[in-house]
Design an enzyme around this catalytic site. Structure first.
Site, mmCIF file in Angstrom:
data_model
loop_
_atom_site.group_PDB
_atom_site.id
_atom_site.type_symbol
_atom_site.label_atom_id
_atom_site.label_comp_id
_atom_site.label_asym_id
_atom_site.label_seq_id
_atom_site.Cartn_x
_atom_site.Cartn_y
_atom_site.Cartn_z
ATOM 1 N N SER A 166 0.803 -1.231 0.000
ATOM 2 C CA SER A 166 0.000 0.000 0.000
ATOM 3 C C SER A 166 0.833 1.277 0.000
ATOM 4 C CB SER A 166 -0.944 -0.030 1.190
ATOM 5 O OG SER A 166 -1.692 -1.215 1.118
ATOM 6 N N ARG A 181 7.681 6.367 -3.973
ATOM 7 C CA ARG A 181 8.210 6.982 -2.755
ATOM 8 C C ARG A 181 7.573 6.272 -1.573
ATOM 9 N NH1 ARG A 181 4.402 9.501 -5.342
ATOM 10 N NH2 ARG A 181 2.447 9.829 -4.246
ATOM 11 N N ASP A 219 -3.946 -1.259 -1.480
ATOM 12 C CA ASP A 219 -5.082 -1.584 -0.591
ATOM 13 C C ASP A 219 -6.402 -1.013 -1.108
ATOM 14 O OD1 ASP A 219 -4.168 0.983 -0.019
ATOM 15 O OD2 ASP A 219 -4.071 0.720 2.152
HETATM 16 C C1 BGC Z 1 -0.253 5.285 0.186
HETATM 17 C C2 BGC Z 1 -1.331 4.618 -0.628
HETATM 18 C C3 BGC Z 1 -2.276 3.856 0.268
HETATM 19 C C4 BGC Z 1 -2.770 4.735 1.385
HETATM 20 C C5 BGC Z 1 -3.685 4.007 2.347
HETATM 21 C C6 BGC Z 1 -0.842 6.093 1.323
HETATM 22 O O1 BGC Z 1 0.168 6.590 2.139
HETATM 23 O O2 BGC Z 1 0.525 6.139 -0.617
HETATM 24 O O3 BGC Z 1 -0.756 3.744 -1.579
HETATM 25 O O4 BGC Z 1 -3.341 3.380 -0.491
HETATM 26 O O5 BGC Z 1 -1.685 5.259 2.112
HETATM 27 O O6 BGC Z 1 -3.053 2.922 2.941
#
Ligand code: BGC
Length: 499
Positions: A166, A181, A219
C-alpha cells in the site's frame, strides 16, 4: 473509566460559559483555522477533478517515467470487476504499518462466497527505517512460517499470491511495481525507484517458499474489488487509515498516458489515484502553521500534503503541536512540565477519538486521559479547549476526506454510487462517517431527503476485506486473463499458466 457528574448534552455551547476570555479567544482562533466551509470544499474539489484528469493525461510523460515522484493516477492492470464466480485457493499478504497479515483464501463455486484463514505478525518498528534486505527477509520469514504452520508435511505446488503493497507504485505490469516513494513514515533506503518484486521473490527463493507472486496490488484497489464482489453498485474503494487514498474503475480510452498501448478503449482498468499527494503545491488546501510544521519535520517534506491533514498517522501529531503551542504561548498548562507532549508522534488518533467520545459534562474521561498520557492536570476551561480541538481536527479530516470521493464522482459523472471504505479512521473515529456524508451533501448539492431513512445518493460504507479477499480476487482475475490470453499488463504470464 468512571465518569463523574451528568452526561454531556450534544451541544457544548453552554459549557464554554466559564472559559476565561484568553482561552476563549484561542478556541475561536482554532475554530477559524481548522474549519473548512463549503466554499473551500468546492475550491478543493474543482482542483481535485482537474488533478485526476491531469494524472491520467500526464503530457510529455510515459507511465514508465518515474522521475516524477509525485506521479499519481497509477493504472493497476486490474482489468475489471469480479463476477462473483471466481474460484481457487490463493495466498494474500498485506504489508501494513503495524501488522503484517498473511491469509489463505478459498473462493468456492458459490457466488460471492469465500473461506479465509489468517495469521498476523507484528511489523517491528525498526523495520520501517531499516534496510531493504531486512524488510524482504522478514516478510519472507512470515510467509514461510504461515505455510509451515498451515501445510505441515504437505508437498505443495506453488501457490499464487496477491501482495497488498500500500504505497505508490508505478506498474507497467500487475506482477511488478516500482516504488515511487515511501509514505506513512516508512524510510527504507534502496527501495524507492526500484521494482519491489524481484528482491521479494529472491527472499522467498532463498528460503524455498513455494509462492508465485501473481498480483501486486494497492489496498484501495483490493477494497474496491472485494466490495464489488458482493455489491454491484460499488464504484470506488477508499482507505481512511494510517494513510489515505482511493481507487476506481476507468476505461482505457480515457487514459491518454496509456494511448501508446492501443488497448481497447472500452476495457476497464482500476486506477490507484494516490491522492494523498493531492495539492502538494499547497494551492487550495487550508493549511495551518501546524500542518506546515508536520510536513517540514516529516521524512518526506513536500509530499503527501492531503494525507498529512487527514490520515490517522497525523491526527494526533496535529493535536500535539497545537497543545504545545498553547503551552508555549502561556495559554495552558501553566507551571506544568510538558515533556511528554514534546515527543513527536506520541499521540495516536485513538486518543483524539477517546476524547471525542467522552460522554460526561465535566469531561472527566478527558481529564483522566490527559493525566495518564501526558502527566497534565487540566482545569475545566483547558478541558473544553482540548475537547473542541479534537472535534475540529476530526471534523476537518472527515470533511477533507470527502473531497476525494466527491471529485471522483464528479469526474465520472456518478450521480449515485456505493463507496467501500476501510481503515482505522473510517472504522473507529467517532462521527467520521456522518461528518463525511454531510460534506458530500454540501459538495454534491443533493436535494433534501424526503424520508430521513432514505440512503444518500453517494454512500460511503464499510468495505469488504480488501487486502485479503480483494488481493485473492485480483490474483484470480489475473490468472483468468492469462488463461484467456489477455496478457496486457502481465509480465510473467508463462509461469502463471501452470496454476
Ligand atoms: C499510500 C497509498 C495507500 C494509502 C492508504 C498512502 O500513504 O501512498 O498507496 O493506499 O496510504 O493505505
Amino acid at each position: 473509566m468512571v465518569g463523574l457528574g451528568p452526561r454531556r448534552p450534544p451541544s457544548r455551547k453552554g459549557s464554554m460559559a466559564d472559559v476565561p476570555k484568553d482561552l476563549l479567544a484561542q478556541i475561536k482562533h482554532l475554530e477559524e483555522i481548522f474549519t473548512v466551509p463549503k466554499e473551500t470544499l468546492d475550491k478543493i474539489v474543482t482542483k481535485f477533478v482537474k488533478e485526476l484528469e491531469k494524472g491520467l493525461a500526464k503530457e510529455g510523460s510515459t507511465i514508465g517515467d518515474i522521475t516524477d515522484i509525485r506521479q499519481p493516477m497509477n493504472p493497476t492492470w486490474c482489468m475489471g470487476f469480479p463476477t462473483g464466480h471466481e474460484t481457487g485457493t490463493f495466498l494474500a499478504l498485506d504489508m501494513g504499518g503495524t501488522n503484517l497479515r498473511v491469509c489463505e483464501i478459498h473462493l468456492p463455486e458459490e457466488k460471492g462466497e469465500f473461506d479465509i484463514i489468517q495469521s498476523k505478525y507484528r511489523m517491528p518498528e525498526e523495520l520501517k527505517t531499516g534496510t531493504a534486505d531486512e524488510l524482504w527477509g522478514y516478510i519472507a520469514d512470515c510467509l514461510q512460517q504461515f505455510i509451515e504452520y498451515h501445510h505441515e508435511g504437505e508437498k505443495l505446488d506453488k501457490l499464487p499470491l496477491g501482495f497488498t503493497f500500500s504505497y505508490p507504485a508505478t506498474q507497467h505490469y500487475i506482477d511488478h511495481g516500482i516504488l515511487q516513494r515511501w509514505t506513512k513514515g516508512f524510510d527504507i533506503d534502496g527501495v524507492e525507484g526500484e521494482d519491489v518484486v524481484p528482491p521479494f521473490e529472491k527472499a522467498l527463493a532463498e528460503r524455498g517458499v513455494p509462492i508465485k507472486l501473481t498480483a501486486l496490488i494497492n489496498d484501495t484497489t483490493g477494497t474496491l474489488i472485494a466490495s464489488a464482489y458482493t455489491d454491484t453498485e460499488m464504484k470506488i474503494g477508499c482507505i481512511f487509515g494510517t494513510g489515505c487514498n482511493a481507487a476506481y474503475m476507468e476505461n482505457c480510452g480515457s487514459i491518454p498516458k496509456l494511448a501508446h498501448m492501443n488497448l481497447d478503449p472500452e476495457l476497464p482498468i482500476a486506477i490507484n489515484c494516490e491522492y494523498g499527494a493531492f495539492d502538494n503545491e499547497h494551492e487550495v488546501l487550508p493549511l495551518t502553521k501546524y500542518d506546515h510544521q508536520i510536513d517540514e519535520e516529516s521524512p518526506r517534506p513536500g509530499q503527501q500534503a492531503f494525507e498529512k491533514m487527514i490520515a490517522g498517522l497525523y491526527l494526533g501529531e496535529i493535536f500535539r503541536l497545537v497543545l504545545l503551542d498553547m503551552h508555549d504561548g502561556k495559554h495552558m498548562f501553566e507551571g506544568q512540565s510538558v515533556d511528554k507532549l514534546k515527543k513527536p508522534y506520541n499521540i495516536d488518533a485513538s486518543i483524539l477519538a477517546a476524547i471525542e467520545e467522552d460522554p460526561f459534562e465535566n469531561l472527566s474521561e478527558t481529564a483522566e486521559l490527559m493525566r495518564v498520557q501526558f502527566d497534565l492536570q487540566c482545569n475545566k476551561p483547558e478541558l473544553e479547549l482540548v475537547r473542541r480541538l479534537a472535534e475540529l481536527i476530526g471534523t476537518r479530516a472527515a470533511r477533507l476526506s470527502a473531497c476525494g470521493v466527491a471529485a471522483i464522482c464528479k469526474k465520472k459523472g456518478y450521480k449515485t454510487a456505493h463507496v467501500g471504505a476501510d481503515g482505522s479512521v473510517f472504522n473507529k473515529y467517532p462521527h467520521f462517517k456522518a461528518r463525511g456524508a454531510q460534506a458530500l451533501r454540501e459538495m454534491l448539492d443533493w436535494p433534501e431527503k424526503k424520508n430521513k431513512r432514505d440512503a444518500d445518493p453517494v454512500e460511503i460504507m464499510t468495505a469488504e476485506d480488501g487486502s485479503g479477499v480483494g488481493a485473492a480476487l485480483i490474483a484470480a482475475l489475473t490468472l483468468k486473463r492469462v488463461k484467456e490470453g489477455q496478457l496486457a499488463g502481465i509480465k510473467d504470464a508463462k509461469s502463471m499458466l501452470n496454476f
